[in-house]
Motif scaffolding. Sequence first.
Motif, mmCIF file in Angstrom:
data_model
loop_
_atom_site.group_PDB
_atom_site.id
_atom_site.type_symbol
_atom_site.label_atom_id
_atom_site.label_comp_id
_atom_site.label_asym_id
_atom_site.label_seq_id
_atom_site.Cartn_x
_atom_site.Cartn_y
_atom_site.Cartn_z
ATOM 1 N N GLU A 118 48.874 41.047 41.238
ATOM 2 C CA GLU A 118 50.144 41.862 41.899
ATOM 3 C C GLU A 118 49.814 43.051 42.942
ATOM 4 N N MET A 119 48.932 43.645 42.274
ATOM 5 C CA MET A 119 48.306 45.018 42.902
ATOM 6 C C MET A 119 47.729 44.967 44.440
ATOM 7 N N ALA A 120 46.572 43.918 43.786
ATOM 8 C CA ALA A 120 45.729 44.070 45.102
ATOM 9 C C ALA A 120 46.141 43.688 46.623
ATOM 10 N N PRO A 121 47.318 43.089 46.705
ATOM 11 C CA PRO A 121 47.910 42.959 48.143
ATOM 12 C C PRO A 121 48.496 44.097 48.635
ATOM 13 N N ARG A 122 48.948 44.947 47.777
ATOM 14 C CA ARG A 122 49.531 46.164 48.122
ATOM 15 C C ARG A 122 48.566 47.197 48.457
ATOM 16 N N TYR A 123 47.396 47.279 48.315
ATOM 17 C CA TYR A 123 46.339 47.990 48.706
ATOM 18 C C TYR A 123 45.110 47.441 49.609
ATOM 19 N N PRO A 124 45.431 46.914 50.338
ATOM 20 C CA PRO A 124 44.318 45.931 51.328
ATOM 21 C C PRO A 124 43.009 46.735 51.607
ATOM 22 N N HIS A 125 43.057 47.875 51.479
ATOM 23 C CA HIS A 125 42.042 48.952 51.996
ATOM 24 C C HIS A 125 41.204 49.214 50.809
ATOM 25 N N ALA A 126 41.812 48.632 49.688
ATOM 26 C CA ALA A 126 40.943 49.004 48.377
ATOM 27 C C ALA A 126 39.938 47.647 47.936
ATOM 28 N N ARG A 127 39.167 47.908 47.268
ATOM 29 C CA ARG A 127 37.976 46.685 46.700
ATOM 30 C C ARG A 127 38.056 46.880 45.402
ATOM 31 N N PHE A 128 38.392 45.634 44.754
ATOM 32 C CA PHE A 128 38.430 45.526 43.414
ATOM 33 C C PHE A 128 37.663 44.391 42.712
ATOM 34 N N THR A 129 36.787 44.843 41.915
ATOM 35 C CA THR A 129 36.129 43.938 41.255
ATOM 36 C C THR A 129 36.560 43.687 39.860
ATOM 37 N N ILE A 130 37.015 42.471 39.186
ATOM 38 C CA ILE A 130 37.557 42.186 37.908
ATOM 39 C C ILE A 130 36.356 41.436 37.068
ATOM 40 N N ILE A 131 35.950 41.988 35.869
ATOM 41 C CA ILE A 131 34.865 41.290 35.224
ATOM 42 C C ILE A 131 35.504 40.685 34.013
ATOM 43 N N ASP A 132 35.229 39.453 33.980
ATOM 44 C CA ASP A 132 35.894 38.293 32.922
ATOM 45 C C ASP A 132 37.317 37.773 33.249
ATOM 46 N N GLY A 133 37.360 37.865 34.468
ATOM 47 C CA GLY A 133 38.699 37.553 34.728
ATOM 48 C C GLY A 133 38.857 36.637 36.353
ATOM 49 N N ASN A 134 39.850 36.224 36.329
ATOM 50 C CA ASN A 134 40.016 35.034 37.433
ATOM 51 C C ASN A 134 41.233 35.642 38.402
ATOM 52 N N VAL A 135 40.824 36.095 39.648
ATOM 53 C CA VAL A 135 41.847 36.650 40.431
ATOM 54 C C VAL A 135 41.386 36.361 41.845
ATOM 55 N N THR A 136 42.365 35.680 42.836
ATOM 56 C CA THR A 136 41.968 35.355 44.070
ATOM 57 C C THR A 136 42.824 36.186 45.058
ATOM 58 N N ALA A 137 41.904 36.998 45.833
ATOM 59 C CA ALA A 137 42.697 37.795 46.877
ATOM 60 C C ALA A 137 41.650 38.315 47.876
ATOM 61 N N SER A 138 41.895 38.606 49.102
ATOM 62 C CA SER A 138 40.958 38.979 50.135
ATOM 63 C C SER A 138 40.292 40.247 49.869
ATOM 64 N N ASN A 139 40.576 41.151 48.915
ATOM 65 C CA ASN A 139 40.032 42.207 48.487
ATOM 66 C C ASN A 139 39.464 42.346 46.959
ATOM 67 N N VAL A 140 39.509 41.372 46.300
ATOM 68 C CA VAL A 140 38.892 41.023 45.030
ATOM 69 C C VAL A 140 37.624 40.098 44.576
ATOM 70 N N ARG A 141 36.772 40.894 44.138
ATOM 71 C CA ARG A 141 35.711 39.926 43.567
ATOM 72 C C ARG A 141 35.701 39.831 42.104
ATOM 73 N N ALA A 142 35.799 38.455 41.759
ATOM 74 C CA ALA A 142 36.105 38.217 40.248
ATOM 75 C C ALA A 142 34.746 37.366 39.732
ATOM 76 N N ILE A 143 34.443 38.051 38.620
ATOM 77 C CA ILE A 143 33.054 37.442 38.053
ATOM 78 C C ILE A 143 33.450 36.912 36.534
ATOM 79 N N ARG A 144 33.305 35.720 36.272
ATOM 80 C CA ARG A 144 33.625 35.332 35.122
ATOM 81 C C ARG A 144 32.663 34.604 34.463
ATOM 82 N N PHE A 145 32.714 34.026 33.227
ATOM 83 C CA PHE A 145 31.370 33.593 32.419
ATOM 84 C C PHE A 145 31.725 32.033 31.931
#
Length: 368
Positions: A118-145
């Motif tokens: 929900e929040m990633a599209p609101r802050y397109p200038h930010a870079r997010f990395t989620i560990i152990d999660g699955n999120v698809t967005a233009s400013n998100v890196r998702a690493i899962r196992f």
Amino acid sequence: MSKCQLLPHSLWRDYPGNAHRSMRSVLCLFLLACCLLVSPARAVTDFGVIYSGQKDDRVFNSMVVSAIGRFEYQDKVNFRQRVIVEQQDSADAIRAFVERGITTLVLVGFIHEQALQEMAPRYPHARFTIIDGNVTASNVRAIRFREQEAGFLAGMAAAYASRAARVGFIGAVATPPVQRFGCGFIQGVKQARPMPVLARYMTTNMDGFRDRRLARNVASDMLAEGADVIFPAAGLASRDALLAAAQAGKYGIGVDSDQEDLAPGHIVTTAVKRIDVAVTVALRELIDGTWKPGNIEMGIAEGGVDWVRTGADRFLSEQQISAIEAAKAKITAGRLKVVAREPACEQHGVIPEPSGGRSDGGPSIPSP
């Protein structure tokens, strides 16, 4: 005084007129180039890290703390850290960091998935990395196992170590990572030595990961039903399930980080999930400028999951250890596929339905 003025006058005193000035200019340019070469290529960056539950949990979050500590020392990176307790607090934590100007965030755990989506599209200038999660967005890196691979090896070890020919799996709640652990575990049992597997989830909400009393009760019930090796995938609460097994003279499989020291002589192995490796990969990408959005998976081949062999010889023969290592090699090479998703697991008859939050953990479900 300029750095050029600090040069010994003898370097140019013998050069008259224009030659004197030319030599001085050359030396200044040379010194400037040297300064540029030794200057850092980047400024110190502030990172935000958001945990859930307990920061020093000696299981999951503790590996993250260890990893970022190395970056603080080696790369002089500043980390601002925040711990949330409830899932609904995740969005507020993200907002607070970004509005303070900290726009490079690492979120630890799948509990942040909904808020980040929900929040990633609101802050397109930010870079997010989620560990152990699955999120698809233009400013998100998702690493899962691929937890199912570690669960598979742990299941083989549990089956080999069981004297009662009955083992158990306890999941905190039916989240995808926990389901993958359970799915792999039961397949590993069937691979090594087919036997009944008592499998259940503790609850239907995230409280299962910190409900230590419930974990102990569910483990005790499972042991009373005849299981002598249990595998709790329940975060912080896993420790209490393992202690219940040890106090009953039975055995357990640790989760996430090596838990042999929790109950020496009672931990057969641990299904390791290298959160620290994932965090190291993510931070190195961010610091080196190679970070890019997208989803990646880490399994045995990528060093993301494994089993702990140290101490296993107390419970397993060399032949059994070799069989587990052979399975690991086949998984790494792609010659052995471990089922991950729950629908596929149901087709194989190896994953139970959630218990619906019953305090007794729900009914036992033997595998075929």
